[in-house]
Design a protein around this motif. Sequence first.
Motif, PDB file in Angstrom:
ATOM      1  N   ASN A   1       9.967 -12.695  14.285  1.00  0.00           N
ATOM      2  CA  ASN A   1      10.153 -13.592  15.403  1.00  0.00           C
ATOM      3  C   ASN A   1      11.323 -13.079  16.238  1.00  0.00           C
ATOM      4  OD1 ASN A   1      11.316 -15.981  16.858  1.00  0.00           O
ATOM      5  ND2 ASN A   1       9.495 -16.908  15.975  1.00  0.00           N
ATOM      6  N   PRO A   2      11.229 -13.120  17.569  1.00  0.00           N
ATOM      7  CA  PRO A   2      12.328 -12.636  18.408  1.00  0.00           C
ATOM      8  C   PRO A   2      13.657 -13.340  18.166  1.00  0.00           C
ATOM      9  CG  PRO A   2      10.355 -12.934  19.715  1.00  0.00           C
ATOM     10  CD  PRO A   2      10.063 -13.509  18.353  1.00  0.00           C
ATOM     11  N   THR A   3      13.649 -14.516  17.538  1.00  0.00           N
ATOM     12  CA  THR A   3      14.906 -15.205  17.263  1.00  0.00           C
ATOM     13  C   THR A   3      15.593 -14.687  16.001  1.00  0.00           C
ATOM     14  OG1 THR A   3      13.808 -16.969  16.019  1.00  0.00           O
ATOM     15  CG2 THR A   3      14.125 -17.317  18.400  1.00  0.00           C
ATOM     16  N   THR A   4      14.905 -13.836  15.229  1.00  0.00           N
ATOM     17  CA  THR A   4      15.528 -13.241  14.055  1.00  0.00           C
ATOM     18  C   THR A   4      16.659 -12.332  14.530  1.00  0.00           C
ATOM     19  OG1 THR A   4      13.415 -13.276  12.890  1.00  0.00           O
ATOM     20  CG2 THR A   4      15.123 -11.811  12.004  1.00  0.00           C
ATOM     21  N   PRO A   5      17.847 -12.442  13.924  1.00  0.00           N
ATOM     22  CA  PRO A   5      18.951 -11.571  14.355  1.00  0.00           C
ATOM     23  C   PRO A   5      18.535 -10.098  14.334  1.00  0.00           C
ATOM     24  CG  PRO A   5      19.720 -13.235  12.811  1.00  0.00           C
ATOM     25  CD  PRO A   5      18.225 -13.341  12.851  1.00  0.00           C
ATOM     26  N   VAL A   6      18.974  -9.364  15.357  1.00  0.00           N
ATOM     27  CA  VAL A   6      18.549  -7.978  15.547  1.00  0.00           C
ATOM     28  C   VAL A   6      18.824  -7.131  14.301  1.00  0.00           C
ATOM     29  CG1 VAL A   6      18.924  -5.881  16.894  1.00  0.00           C
ATOM     30  CG2 VAL A   6      18.736  -8.093  18.039  1.00  0.00           C
ATOM     31  N   ASN A   7      19.955  -7.329  13.642  1.00  0.00           N
ATOM     32  CA  ASN A   7      20.270  -6.512  12.473  1.00  0.00           C
ATOM     33  C   ASN A   7      19.329  -6.794  11.303  1.00  0.00           C
ATOM     34  OD1 ASN A   7      21.410  -9.051  12.005  1.00  0.00           O
ATOM     35  ND2 ASN A   7      23.064  -8.228  10.774  1.00  0.00           N
ATOM     36  N   LYS A   8      18.569  -7.873  11.358  1.00  0.00           N
ATOM     37  CA  LYS A   8      17.591  -8.203  10.315  1.00  0.00           C
ATOM     38  C   LYS A   8      16.167  -7.862  10.759  1.00  0.00           C
ATOM     39  CE  LYS A   8      20.445 -10.790   7.757  1.00  0.00           C
ATOM     40  NZ  LYS A   8      20.918 -10.391   6.484  1.00  0.00           N
ATOM     41  N   ARG A   9      15.987  -7.532  12.037  1.00  0.00           N
ATOM     42  CA  ARG A   9      14.673  -7.367  12.639  1.00  0.00           C
ATOM     43  C   ARG A   9      14.347  -5.879  12.796  1.00  0.00           C
ATOM     44  NH1 ARG A   9      14.105  -8.860  18.492  1.00  0.00           N
ATOM     45  NH2 ARG A   9      16.083  -9.823  18.065  1.00  0.00           N
ATOM     46  N   GLU A  10      14.059  -5.238  11.701  1.00  0.00           N
ATOM     47  CA  GLU A  10      13.814  -3.800  11.748  1.00  0.00           C
ATOM     48  C   GLU A  10      12.380  -3.471  12.133  1.00  0.00           C
ATOM     49  OE1 GLU A  10      14.932  -2.257   7.969  1.00  0.00           O
ATOM     50  OE2 GLU A  10      16.989  -2.959   8.140  1.00  0.00           O
ATOM     51  N   GLY A  11      11.452  -4.329  11.814  1.00  0.00           N
ATOM     52  CA  GLY A  11      10.046  -4.024  12.036  1.00  0.00           C
ATOM     53  C   GLY A  11       9.498  -3.232  10.866  1.00  0.00           C
ATOM     54  N   ILE A  12       8.202  -3.002  10.912  1.00  0.00           N
ATOM     55  CA  ILE A  12       7.596  -2.261   9.803  1.00  0.00           C
ATOM     56  C   ILE A  12       7.779  -0.775  10.020  1.00  0.00           C
ATOM     57  CG2 ILE A  12       5.911  -4.038   9.259  1.00  0.00           C
ATOM     58  CD1 ILE A  12       3.832  -2.227  10.666  1.00  0.00           C
TER      59      ILE A  12
ATOM     60  N   LEU B   1       0.822  -1.209   0.000  1.00  0.00           N
ATOM     61  CA  LEU B   1       0.000   0.000   0.000  1.00  0.00           C
ATOM     62  C   LEU B   1       0.858   1.261   0.000  1.00  0.00           C
ATOM     63  CD1 LEU B   1      -2.808  -1.010   2.556  1.00  0.00           C
ATOM     64  CD2 LEU B   1      -3.048  -0.747   0.061  1.00  0.00           C
ATOM     65  N   GLY B   2       2.186   1.098   0.102  1.00  0.00           N
ATOM     66  CA  GLY B   2       3.092   2.241   0.107  1.00  0.00           C
ATOM     67  C   GLY B   2       3.114   2.989   1.433  1.00  0.00           C
ATOM     68  N   ILE B   3       2.781   2.288   2.506  1.00  0.00           N
ATOM     69  CA  ILE B   3       2.750   2.907   3.834  1.00  0.00           C
ATOM     70  C   ILE B   3       3.992   2.475   4.600  1.00  0.00           C
ATOM     71  CG2 ILE B   3       1.510   3.028   6.027  1.00  0.00           C
ATOM     72  CD1 ILE B   3      -1.063   2.527   4.369  1.00  0.00           C
ATOM     73  N   ASP B   4       4.768   3.457   5.038  1.00  0.00           N
ATOM     74  CA  ASP B   4       6.017   3.203   5.739  1.00  0.00           C
ATOM     75  C   ASP B   4       5.832   3.518   7.221  1.00  0.00           C
ATOM     76  OD1 ASP B   4       8.715   2.616   6.197  1.00  0.00           O
ATOM     77  OD2 ASP B   4       9.342   4.690   5.775  1.00  0.00           O
ATOM     78  N   LEU B   5       5.716   2.477   8.034  1.00  0.00           N
ATOM     79  CA  LEU B   5       5.602   2.631   9.481  1.00  0.00           C
ATOM     80  C   LEU B   5       6.806   1.983  10.144  1.00  0.00           C
ATOM     81  CD1 LEU B   5       1.885   1.634  10.213  1.00  0.00           C
ATOM     82  CD2 LEU B   5       2.864   3.918  10.173  1.00  0.00           C
ATOM     83  N   LYS B   6       7.165   2.495  11.304  1.00  0.00           N
ATOM     84  CA  LYS B   6       8.243   1.890  12.077  1.00  0.00           C
ATOM     85  C   LYS B   6       7.724   1.512  13.461  1.00  0.00           C
ATOM     86  CE  LYS B   6      11.396   2.247   8.961  1.00  0.00           C
ATOM     87  NZ  LYS B   6      11.385   1.150   8.041  1.00  0.00           N
TER      88      LYS B   6
END
Length: 169
Positions: free
Chosen positions: A158-169, A146-151
Motif C-alpha cells: 500500500n502506498p501508505t506503507t513507510p518507504v523503508n518498509k516498501r521494497e516491493g517484490i 517458489l524461490g523467485i526473486d523479482l524487484k
Amino acid sequence: MKELIISSINDNLNNAVALLDAIDSKTYSDDSIGPYYSSIGSHIRHTLDFFDCIISGIDTNDIDLTARKRDEILSTNKEAAKSHIHTLQGTLLSYIDANTDYLIHVTDNMGQGKVTVNYTLESILAHANSHAIHHYATIGYILNQLGIDLKIPGFGYNPTTPVNKREGI
C-alpha cells in the motif's frame, strides 16, 4: 481527483504487466503453493474481474461484484491477461471526462448475502485499486515460496506503507 485515481490504477496495472513480462507461463499458472493453492494467474484474473464488474455495470448504474466473469484464459495465459490489462487501461482513461456526479449502486456479498450500497465512481475505483494491491501482496508470497526473486518497486505494498518498509517484490 478522478484523474489522479485513474492514473494511480494504471500505474498499478503497469506493475502487473511488468510482473507478467518478468515471469514465464509455467510460473504464471503454478498452483502448487499452499495454503490456498492459487496461481499468480488466478490472482491477476480476479483483480481484472473486479475492474470488469465496474465497467460492465457503470452504464446501467448497477455494479455487481458477485457477477464476475472468471475467464480462465486470463488465469492461464499471461499474454491474454496483458492484452486485457491494456484494454482496461484505455477504458479507464475514457472515464476521466465522464460526468460522475451521481451515486452508483454497488452490490457485493458480505458473507451473509448480497447487499447493495452507494458509491461514487471515484470510491469504487479506489476500492478496486486497493483490492488489486492486496492480491499483489499474495502474488509476492507465492513468488517467494517458489524461490523467485523479482524487484518491482512497491509491488504489493500500500502506498501508505513507510518507504523503508516498501521494497516491493
